[in-house]
Design an enzyme around this catalytic site. Structure first.
Site, mmCIF file in Angstrom:
data_model
loop_
_atom_site.group_PDB
_atom_site.id
_atom_site.type_symbol
_atom_site.label_atom_id
_atom_site.label_comp_id
_atom_site.label_asym_id
_atom_site.label_seq_id
_atom_site.Cartn_x
_atom_site.Cartn_y
_atom_site.Cartn_z
ATOM 1 N N SER A 190 34.190 11.417 -16.834
ATOM 2 C CA SER A 190 34.040 12.456 -17.931
ATOM 3 C C SER A 190 34.881 12.250 -19.138
ATOM 4 O O SER A 190 35.740 11.647 -19.015
ATOM 5 C CB SER A 190 34.653 13.904 -17.449
ATOM 6 N N HIS A 238 33.267 19.945 -12.274
ATOM 7 C CA HIS A 238 33.974 19.906 -13.516
ATOM 8 C C HIS A 238 32.823 20.366 -14.696
ATOM 9 O O HIS A 238 33.431 20.904 -15.610
ATOM 10 C CB HIS A 238 34.340 18.295 -13.525
ATOM 11 N N ASN A 239 31.789 20.042 -14.744
ATOM 12 C CA ASN A 239 31.033 20.074 -15.866
ATOM 13 C C ASN A 239 30.433 21.648 -15.908
ATOM 14 O O ASN A 239 30.484 22.434 -16.806
ATOM 15 C CB ASN A 239 29.666 19.543 -15.631
ATOM 16 N N GLU A 269 33.208 23.554 -17.390
ATOM 17 C CA GLU A 269 33.207 23.266 -18.774
ATOM 18 C C GLU A 269 32.212 24.223 -19.175
ATOM 19 O O GLU A 269 32.492 24.592 -20.614
ATOM 20 C CB GLU A 269 32.567 21.519 -18.972
#
Ligand code: ATR
Length: 466
Positions: A128, A185-186, A189
């Protein structure tokens, strides 16, 4: 001989290859479209001496010192399978393939098992930080056989972002663990970006501010509790002027958000695990709705748009509201990771996950220091919001979130992620919810039975069953 190989010289692959070369490793590079290989090496300046242009997969493999490690940076899905199939016959037992793309972790699990049968190691590695991160130091989430991480660990740690002397890279668990963590994580986000966009919408439509007028607010917030990469770049985007129109750049950007799938995967996996990451879910939905421009325009002409400029919100309250919503989104992501860890037997170290998100990645924020500490101490009932340091913050921030959501809803402005974050919070502080009625309904139409609260007996029925 090169230390490592890389296939796929797109934006991310090229940046990662230069990062590896810059850290002093020799790297052999290959790309499906062969012309791009020479162009890449030619453009690498003084780093070119560390690059070996391999025009065929055979040349790539032949130029690597054994045991070999090859990073794949090709689009997720069929391209990864095709590249693996090309390389397998050329590799020897003990060699390692590393998928550094945004793979669906289910594919990573399948590939890891298939390669293990041939004596090959397969690592699913989430990277990332966008192009700049890949070039100068991303956050790297590694999953796969632990012993095989040894083959690439030195290089991975060398190229990763540095947070106060410690690399933002870690082996997190077997098979798909790294790609799963990257997916979540995304997802976080997506939620964070959506919530920031909702606040921008309140300021623009609710208060009638221009993008440039709101930029100082984000700049100020970036000095406080919301300090993070996404708030920082938001201020820059808000400030940007368009050369063609001479006006704010945002005013000429179509309000239709793209997505490549990781947000959707997060939601799908959450649902499969019997969880719900509602703030992430709402953010994915909002991106989908954003792409329905014509339908939205038809809705506006039929029902009318919200009246503009009717709000006057307190800046400090907006900051607190965004903070509360952000904590909820991170917390939902962590709860999902914990659930997956138990289901797939990964033993994920959530504290470590939060630590390697502190630099290099898109969701890096000051909060992550405290989040990693809270995770290390153990999250009560798996909830970040119940961790003492965060519970205190929520006590002050949630009332602000409530007021901001109320104001936004009153004005008719959509806040799907922030309002669903608040709904989650309110649900999770209600010891007696209203699902008793749902159980009653289920028993009524399907004789599904319910549990009694007075004597604990289960499979009980209402009078309609008599
Ligand atoms: P970018 O990162 O610039 O957006 P991309 O479309 O994600 O680019 O593609 C990344 C890399 O994957 C490219 O090097 C691409 O090779 P080409 O230059 O030949 O297009 C590579 N790639 C895409 N599909 C592939 C496939 N089916 N097999 C092998 N490599 C592939």
């Amino acid at each position: 001989m090169a230390d490592i190989g890389l296939v796929g010289l797109g934006t991310m692959g090229a940046a990662l290859a230069l990062n590896i070369a810059e850290r002093g490793y020799d790297i052999a590079v290959h790309n499906r479209t062969v012309e791009k290989i020479g162009q890449f090496v030619d453009s690498a300046g003084e780093l070119a001496s560390r690059l070996t242009a391999a025009e065929t997969p055979e040349a790539l493999v032949a130029s690597l010192s054994a045991p070999r490690s090859v990073i794949l940076m090709v689009p997720a899905g069929a391209a990864v399978d095709a590249t693996i199939d090309q390389l397998i016959p050329l590799l020897d037992k003990g060699d390692t393939l590393v998928d550094a793309g945004n793979a669906d972790f289910n594919d990573t699990r399948r590939r890891e098992a298939a390669l293990a049968e041939r004596g090959l190691n397969f690592i699913g590695m989430g990277v990332s930080g966008g192009e700049d991160g890949a070039r100068h130091g991303p956050s790297i989430m590694v999953g796969g056989p632990e012993k095989s991480y040894a083959a690439i660990r030195e290089i991975v740690e060398a190229i990763a972002a540095d947070y106060q002397g410690s690399p933002c890279a870690a082996w997190l668990g077997p098979d798909g663990a790294g790609h799963f963590v990257k997916t979540v994580h995304n997802g976080i986000e997506y939620a964070d970006m959506q919530m920031i966009a909702e606040v921008y919408g309140l300021l623009r439509d609710g208060e009638g501010k221009t993008p440039a007028e709101t930029a100082p607010l984000f700049e100020r917030w970036n000095e406080g509790k919301l300090r993070s990469y996404l708030i920082e770049i938001t201020a820059e985007v808000l400030r940007a002027q368009d050369k063609t129109s001479g006006g704010p750049l945002l005013d000429v950007i179509r309000d239709s958000a793209g997505q490549k799938g990781t947000g959707r995967w997060t939601v799908i996996e959450a649902l499969k695990l019997g969880q719900s990451a509602s703030a992430i879910e709402s953010a994915v939905a909002a991106r989908s709705w954003s792409s329905m421009g014509e339908a939205r325009a038809a809705g506006e002409s039929r029902f009318g748009a919200a009246e503009k400029g009717t709000l006057s919100l307190d800046d400090g309250e907006l900051e607190q509201a965004l903070l509360a919503a952000r904590i909820i989104a991170y917390g939902q992501g962590l709860a999902l990771l914990q659930s997956a860890s138990e289901h797939f037997d990964w033993s994920l170290d959530l504290g470590r996950v939060a630590e390697i998100w502190r630099a290099g990645c898109i969701i890096r924020s000051d909060l992550l220091d405290d989040i990693s500490q809270a995770a290390r101490e153990g999250l009560p009932h798996g909830l970040l919001t119940l961790a003492p340091a965060f519970a205190d913050r929520m006590e002050t921030a949630v009332p602000a979130l409530r007021r901001v959501v109320l104001e936004g809803l009153r004005a008719g402005l959509p806040m799907p992620a922030m309002s669903s974050a608040l709904a989650w919070f309110d649900t999770m502080r209600q010891s007696r919810g209203s699902a008793d009625l749902i159980q009653g309904q289920r028993d009524f139409f399907g004789r599904h039975g319910f549990e009694r609260t007075d004597n604990g007996l289960s499979d009980q029925h209402g009078p309609w069953a008599d």
